[in-house]
Design a protein around this motif. Structure first.
Motif, mmCIF file in Angstrom:
data_model
loop_
_atom_site.group_PDB
_atom_site.id
_atom_site.type_symbol
_atom_site.label_atom_id
_atom_site.label_comp_id
_atom_site.label_asym_id
_atom_site.label_seq_id
_atom_site.Cartn_x
_atom_site.Cartn_y
_atom_site.Cartn_z
ATOM 1 N N LEU A 22 -5.653 2.137 14.270
ATOM 2 C CA LEU A 22 -5.694 3.412 13.561
ATOM 3 C C LEU A 22 -4.545 4.307 14.018
ATOM 4 C CD1 LEU A 22 -9.484 4.357 13.511
ATOM 5 C CD2 LEU A 22 -8.048 3.811 11.556
ATOM 6 N N GLN A 23 -3.661 4.585 13.123
ATOM 7 C CA GLN A 23 -2.585 5.513 13.416
ATOM 8 C C GLN A 23 -3.075 6.933 13.123
ATOM 9 O OE1 GLN A 23 0.365 4.500 14.726
ATOM 10 N NE2 GLN A 23 -0.529 2.434 14.742
ATOM 11 N N MET A 348 -13.173 1.982 5.768
ATOM 12 C CA MET A 348 -12.820 3.402 5.856
ATOM 13 C C MET A 348 -11.314 3.630 6.049
ATOM 14 S SD MET A 348 -14.503 6.260 8.371
ATOM 15 C CE MET A 348 -14.327 8.020 8.052
ATOM 16 N N PRO A 349 -10.655 2.948 7.002
ATOM 17 C CA PRO A 349 -9.218 3.179 7.159
ATOM 18 C C PRO A 349 -8.412 2.830 5.913
ATOM 19 C CG PRO A 349 -10.117 2.054 9.085
ATOM 20 C CD PRO A 349 -11.178 2.032 8.040
ATOM 21 N N ALA A 350 -8.756 1.724 5.264
ATOM 22 C CA ALA A 350 -8.010 1.298 4.079
ATOM 23 C C ALA A 350 -8.183 2.281 2.930
ATOM 24 C CB ALA A 350 -8.459 -0.101 3.658
ATOM 25 N N LYS A 351 -9.401 2.800 2.748
ATOM 26 C CA LYS A 351 -9.634 3.753 1.661
ATOM 27 C C LYS A 351 -8.933 5.085 1.915
ATOM 28 C CE LYS A 351 -13.917 1.946 -0.312
ATOM 29 N NZ LYS A 351 -15.320 2.230 -0.700
ATOM 30 N N PHE A 352 -8.956 5.555 3.161
ATOM 31 C CA PHE A 352 -8.237 6.792 3.468
ATOM 32 C C PHE A 352 -6.738 6.611 3.264
ATOM 33 C CE2 PHE A 352 -12.069 8.639 5.015
ATOM 34 C CZ PHE A 352 -11.838 10.007 5.089
ATOM 35 N N ALA A 353 -6.211 5.447 3.643
ATOM 36 C CA ALA A 353 -4.787 5.186 3.450
ATOM 37 C C ALA A 353 -4.433 5.177 1.966
ATOM 38 C CB ALA A 353 -4.415 3.857 4.097
ATOM 39 N N GLN A 378 -20.371 4.801 12.002
ATOM 40 C CA GLN A 378 -19.484 5.744 12.706
ATOM 41 C C GLN A 378 -18.617 6.552 11.739
ATOM 42 O OE1 GLN A 378 -19.578 6.194 16.240
ATOM 43 N NE2 GLN A 378 -21.435 5.023 15.799
ATOM 44 N N TYR A 379 -19.066 6.662 10.494
ATOM 45 C CA TYR A 379 -18.282 7.359 9.480
ATOM 46 C C TYR A 379 -18.075 8.829 9.857
ATOM 47 C CZ TYR A 379 -16.472 8.081 4.723
ATOM 48 O OH TYR A 379 -15.664 8.333 3.633
ATOM 49 N N GLY A 380 -19.156 9.510 10.232
ATOM 50 C CA GLY A 380 -19.052 10.920 10.612
ATOM 51 C C GLY A 380 -18.186 11.114 11.846
ATOM 52 N N SER A 381 -18.342 10.234 12.839
ATOM 53 C CA SER A 381 -17.541 10.348 14.061
ATOM 54 C C SER A 381 -16.057 10.227 13.770
ATOM 55 C CB SER A 381 -17.958 9.268 15.064
ATOM 56 O OG SER A 381 -19.281 9.464 15.495
ATOM 57 N N MET A 382 -15.697 9.302 12.875
ATOM 58 C CA MET A 382 -14.290 9.115 12.543
ATOM 59 C C MET A 382 -13.733 10.301 11.756
ATOM 60 S SD MET A 382 -13.363 6.519 14.107
ATOM 61 C CE MET A 382 -11.710 6.549 13.438
ATOM 62 N N THR A 385 -13.174 13.187 14.496
ATOM 63 C CA THR A 385 -12.213 12.912 15.573
ATOM 64 C C THR A 385 -10.871 12.415 15.057
ATOM 65 O OG1 THR A 385 -12.986 10.625 15.840
ATOM 66 C CG2 THR A 385 -14.060 12.326 17.174
ATOM 67 N N HIS A 386 -10.801 12.071 13.771
ATOM 68 C CA HIS A 386 -9.584 11.417 13.292
ATOM 69 C C HIS A 386 -9.123 11.953 11.937
ATOM 70 C CE1 HIS A 386 -6.686 8.150 13.625
ATOM 71 N NE2 HIS A 386 -6.961 7.779 12.389
ATOM 72 N N TYR A 387 -9.881 11.641 10.879
ATOM 73 C CA TYR A 387 -9.390 11.908 9.528
ATOM 74 C C TYR A 387 -9.455 13.381 9.128
ATOM 75 C CZ TYR A 387 -9.470 6.855 9.078
ATOM 76 O OH TYR A 387 -9.244 5.515 9.267
ATOM 77 N N TRP A 388 -10.543 14.061 9.482
ATOM 78 C CA TRP A 388 -10.713 15.467 9.126
ATOM 79 C C TRP A 388 -10.831 16.314 10.391
ATOM 80 C CZ3 TRP A 388 -14.837 14.960 4.624
ATOM 81 C CH2 TRP A 388 -14.216 14.376 3.511
ATOM 82 N N LYS A 389 -10.015 16.009 11.370
ATOM 83 C CA LYS A 389 -10.094 16.664 12.673
ATOM 84 C C LYS A 389 -9.766 18.145 12.591
ATOM 85 C CE LYS A 389 -8.251 16.241 17.400
ATOM 86 N NZ LYS A 389 -7.359 15.440 18.278
#
Length: 502
Positions: A22-23, A348-353, A378-382, A385-389
């Motif tokens: 995950l970048q 999740m990572p592929a769809k966000f990308a 772990q959708y909410g955690s990601m 902490t990552h996508y919508w930080k």
């Protein structure tokens, strides 16, 4: 002992692999981050007032931590109400019995507007325009539209539907909607994918008599049904904008507009179609400006044989860019299916990308809110902490209003205790809804950092207050703070800055 050690070794290795792959995504400064809170699943039915408020408060708190900035709350599932309506009975999905008020009394829509605004979230009231009875409803109140005007309703596969071919039904839905818009400080009015009913094999829509009496010279029955829905969409949009032009009108249609086998411009899919099966000409509404945003429900996984997520998001991005486009995301399905390129990761990572790659996609809406709150996969955690930080402003809608408010005044940091400092400022003057500031963005830049208001990672807060508490740690609060003003459409003013040393 060896088995436990090996198990944890595998878990930690998998976690490390996900972290490495995950970048850090480029955070969008403007992004609609919505979540649907529905009632038809029965999650609130018959729940005591305090318990429902506690449940909703918990969901909102968790969604706020996840970065969600808009709630789409279902308030009219079957010509009933989760609010105090002068036209329709209280919903059974609230009190357990249609027509029965909640006890102790409260108004869920008014409460949700207040709670969402306290958390700097928008509240979009979600109505089902035509559906008058779901299959599971067995008792209707005497004040229900199907009882007071049975001639305006038809039965289809256990449901009651307000006949879209009748002008009086269009007027009725617009009257109900206008009442919501007029009395509640909502930010949006939202309708879903239920127009003419989803087809059931072997069952015809019983509108022969209506077609004979109200064909308007349209010789094709399918074209006539689309004409009826088109009339309604324009009428509803106009009735909302006349009362409160800033209330955004959105629709979340089924994920397929047309298949390629039905039209050369259709998507390379094979499923139910908005245009042909639900009589919903979504692109016409978008291109004519009859909706302010569109949320196609692309709930399938990447690689679905009949309705591939990637195929559909690219299709909508290409064809539906005349209004802000948000993608309806199925949390459970996304967490369930493996990435086609990495079997140890979900999708999740592929769809966000993919969403970030699309030119016209300006956000997403989560189906459904509770799945994110429950942190499935772990959708909410990601998200948090990552996508919508970092917080995000709402996407611009210059077709409603594109003029920014004036700058804030008298910005300064004041020590309220030896350890605590608070930023204070004064709201700018504004005439009318287009010029008045309703919220503020606080940016924080560490000493030596270049001030760049396009960097979403520097947003410390989006708040409706005219103050903001700074971090208690002196090292973390040092630097330059910039505050901008937002109007109702989130047009952003120029910034005003101040420095904090300790």
């Amino acid at each position: 002992m060896t088995r436990t050690y090996n198990t944890w070794t595998k878990v930690l290795a998998a976690a490390a692999m996900v972290c490495c792959t995950l970048q850090a995504p480029a955070q969008q400064k403007r992004e609609f981050r919505g979540a649907w809170i529905q009632c038809v699943n029965g999650q609130f039915q018959g729940m005591p007032t305090r318990e429902m408020q506690k449940t909703l408060s918990y969901q909102l708190d968790e969604l706020q931590k996840d970065g969600v900035n808009a709630i789409i709350f279902q308030v009219r599932p079957e010509c009933d109400a989760l609010y105090n309506s002068p036209y329709e009975p209280w919903s059974r999905f609230l009190s357990g019995q249609q027509g029965k008020a909640p006890a102790p009394y409260w108004d869920p829509l008014a409460w949700m507007v207040d709670q969402c605004h306290q958390r700097n979230m928008e509240l979009h009231a979600w109505i089902n325009p035509y559906r008058a009875k779901t299959k599971g409803t067995t008792m209707l109140a005497v004040t229900h539209i199907s009882q007071t005007h049975p001639e305006r309703v038809f039965e289809y596969d256990g449901q009651y539907i307000l006949n879209p071919g009748l002008a009086e039904n269009r007027e009725y839905i617009c009257r109900v909607t206008a009442d919501i818009v007029r009395r509640y400080d909502i930010d949006g009015l939202h309708i879903d994918d239920y127009f003419y009913p989803y087809p059931t094999p072997g069952k015809a829509i019983p509108d022969d008599a209506t077609y004979r009496m109200n064909s308007n010279g349209i010789g094709n029955r399918d074209d006539w049904r689309r004409y009826n829905v088109n009339l309604f969409m324009k009428q509803l949009h106009d009735s909302i904008s006349r009362i409160k032009p800033w209330v955004k009108f959105g629709v979340s249609p089924f994920g397929i507009y047309r298949n390629k086998k039905s039209s050369p411009m259709g998507s390379d899919t094979n499923g139910l179609q908005n245009y042909d099966d639900l009589y919903a000409d979504v692109l016409l509404w978008i291109n004519n400006g009859w909706v302010d945003y569109c949320v196609p429900q692309i709930y399938w996984q990447i690689g679905h044989p009949a309705a591939d997520y990637e195929t559909l998001i690219r299709w909508w991005d290409k064809h539906a860019g005349n209004r802000p486009l948000y993608i309806g995301e199925d949390v459970e399905r996304t967490a369930k299916y493996a990435d086609l390129q990495n079997a140890k990761s979900n999708q999740m990572p592929a769809k966000f990308a993919l969403r970030n790659e699309m030119r016209n996609v300006k956000g997403a809406v989560l189906w459904y809110a509770k799945a994110a709150v429950d942190n499935i996969g772990q959708y909410g955690s990601m998200l948090r902490t990552h996508y919508w930080k970092y917080p995000a402003l709402q996407p611009a809608m210059p077709f409603i209003d594109g003029k920014a408010p004036k700058k804030v005044k008298k910005l300064k940091a004041i020590k309220v205790t030896p350890e605590e400092q608070v930023l204070f400022w004064t709201a700018p003057k504004g005439k009318g809804w287009k010029d008045q500031a309703t919220a503020y963005v606080v940016y924080h830049f560490m000493p030596g950092e270049k001030i760049n208001l396009n960097d979403a990672s520097k947003i410390a807060a989006i708040t409706r207050n005219t103050h903001h508490a700074l971090p208690q740690n002196p090292l973390k609060r040092m630097g330059t703070y910039v505050v901008t003003a937002l109007d109702r459409m989130h047009n952003e003013s120029k910034g005003v800055k101040t420095k904090v040393k300790r």
